[in-house]
Design a protein around this motif. Sequence first.
Motif, PDB file in Angstrom:
ATOM      1  N   THR A  24      31.737  23.178  41.297  1.00  0.00           N
ATOM      2  CA  THR A  24      32.689  22.234  40.722  1.00  0.00           C
ATOM      3  C   THR A  24      33.942  22.122  41.580  1.00  0.00           C
ATOM      4  O   THR A  24      34.292  23.053  42.312  1.00  0.00           O
ATOM      5  CB  THR A  24      33.124  22.653  39.299  1.00  0.00           C
ATOM      6  N   LYS A  26      38.004  20.017  41.150  1.00  0.00           N
ATOM      7  CA  LYS A  26      38.886  19.238  40.281  1.00  0.00           C
ATOM      8  C   LYS A  26      39.062  17.845  40.879  1.00  0.00           C
ATOM      9  O   LYS A  26      38.980  17.653  42.092  1.00  0.00           O
ATOM     10  CB  LYS A  26      40.258  19.916  40.151  1.00  0.00           C
ATOM     11  N   SER A  27      39.326  16.875  40.039  1.00  0.00           N
ATOM     12  CA  SER A  27      39.417  15.494  40.498  1.00  0.00           C
ATOM     13  C   SER A  27      40.585  15.248  41.446  1.00  0.00           C
ATOM     14  O   SER A  27      40.560  14.289  42.217  1.00  0.00           O
ATOM     15  CB  SER A  27      39.505  14.534  39.306  1.00  0.00           C
ATOM     16  N   ASP A  28      41.577  16.131  41.449  1.00  0.00           N
ATOM     17  CA  ASP A  28      42.711  15.943  42.354  1.00  0.00           C
ATOM     18  C   ASP A  28      42.555  16.699  43.677  1.00  0.00           C
ATOM     19  O   ASP A  28      43.431  16.645  44.539  1.00  0.00           O
ATOM     20  CB  ASP A  28      44.021  16.335  41.672  1.00  0.00           C
ATOM     21  N   GLN A  29      41.423  17.385  43.864  1.00  0.00           N
ATOM     22  CA  GLN A  29      41.188  18.096  45.122  1.00  0.00           C
ATOM     23  C   GLN A  29      40.696  17.132  46.197  1.00  0.00           C
ATOM     24  O   GLN A  29      40.144  16.073  45.894  1.00  0.00           O
ATOM     25  CB  GLN A  29      40.148  19.205  44.933  1.00  0.00           C
ATOM     26  N   ASP A  51      37.844  16.897  35.280  1.00  0.00           N
ATOM     27  CA  ASP A  51      39.200  16.366  35.099  1.00  0.00           C
ATOM     28  C   ASP A  51      40.160  17.506  34.760  1.00  0.00           C
ATOM     29  O   ASP A  51      39.776  18.677  34.784  1.00  0.00           O
ATOM     30  CB  ASP A  51      39.211  15.263  34.042  1.00  0.00           C
ATOM     31  N   ASP A  52      41.392  17.161  34.420  1.00  0.00           N
ATOM     32  CA  ASP A  52      42.404  18.189  34.160  1.00  0.00           C
ATOM     33  C   ASP A  52      42.147  18.989  32.885  1.00  0.00           C
ATOM     34  O   ASP A  52      42.785  20.013  32.646  1.00  0.00           O
ATOM     35  CB  ASP A  52      43.804  17.571  34.135  1.00  0.00           C
ATOM     36  N   LYS A  53      41.185  18.553  32.062  1.00  0.00           N
ATOM     37  CA  LYS A  53      40.814  19.300  30.850  1.00  0.00           C
ATOM     38  C   LYS A  53      39.430  19.945  31.011  1.00  0.00           C
ATOM     39  O   LYS A  53      38.793  20.306  30.029  1.00  0.00           O
ATOM     40  CB  LYS A  53      40.828  18.375  29.646  1.00  0.00           C
ATOM     41  N   ASP A  54      38.984  20.057  32.264  1.00  0.00           N
ATOM     42  CA  ASP A  54      37.682  20.649  32.607  1.00  0.00           C
ATOM     43  C   ASP A  54      36.493  19.907  31.993  1.00  0.00           C
ATOM     44  O   ASP A  54      35.455  20.484  31.726  1.00  0.00           O
ATOM     45  CB  ASP A  54      37.623  22.133  32.236  1.00  0.00           C
ATOM     46  N   ARG A  55      36.671  18.609  31.799  1.00  0.00           N
ATOM     47  CA  ARG A  55      35.549  17.770  31.348  1.00  0.00           C
ATOM     48  C   ARG A  55      34.928  17.112  32.568  1.00  0.00           C
ATOM     49  O   ARG A  55      35.608  16.828  33.553  1.00  0.00           O
ATOM     50  CB  ARG A  55      36.041  16.697  30.378  1.00  0.00           C
TER      51      ARG A  55
END
Length: 80
Positions: A24, A26-29, A51-55
């Motif tokens: 996995t 994160k979307s901002d990486q 996403d930032d909520k681990d979804r």
Amino acid sequence: MTEALSKNITVGDSYKLIVEKPATVKSDQLIDEALKIMIEDTKTTSVYVLDDKDRLAGVIRWNTVAQYLFPYSTQEGKQL
């Protein structure tokens, strides 16, 4: 052929296909992080984007990355 293969496999057997710790990011990486994961573990062909909520926000697949990095077809010399 699919029928012949599926007759011997139960839904209960599918647990063998589940990855215990999926790759996995994160979307901002940066995309570099996903590529690093795929390069270091050659069995990893997909990295899940959270996403930032681990979804689950998406999936980065090796073939999609390859098309992005190498946008020209080697057979026709045309952009994909």
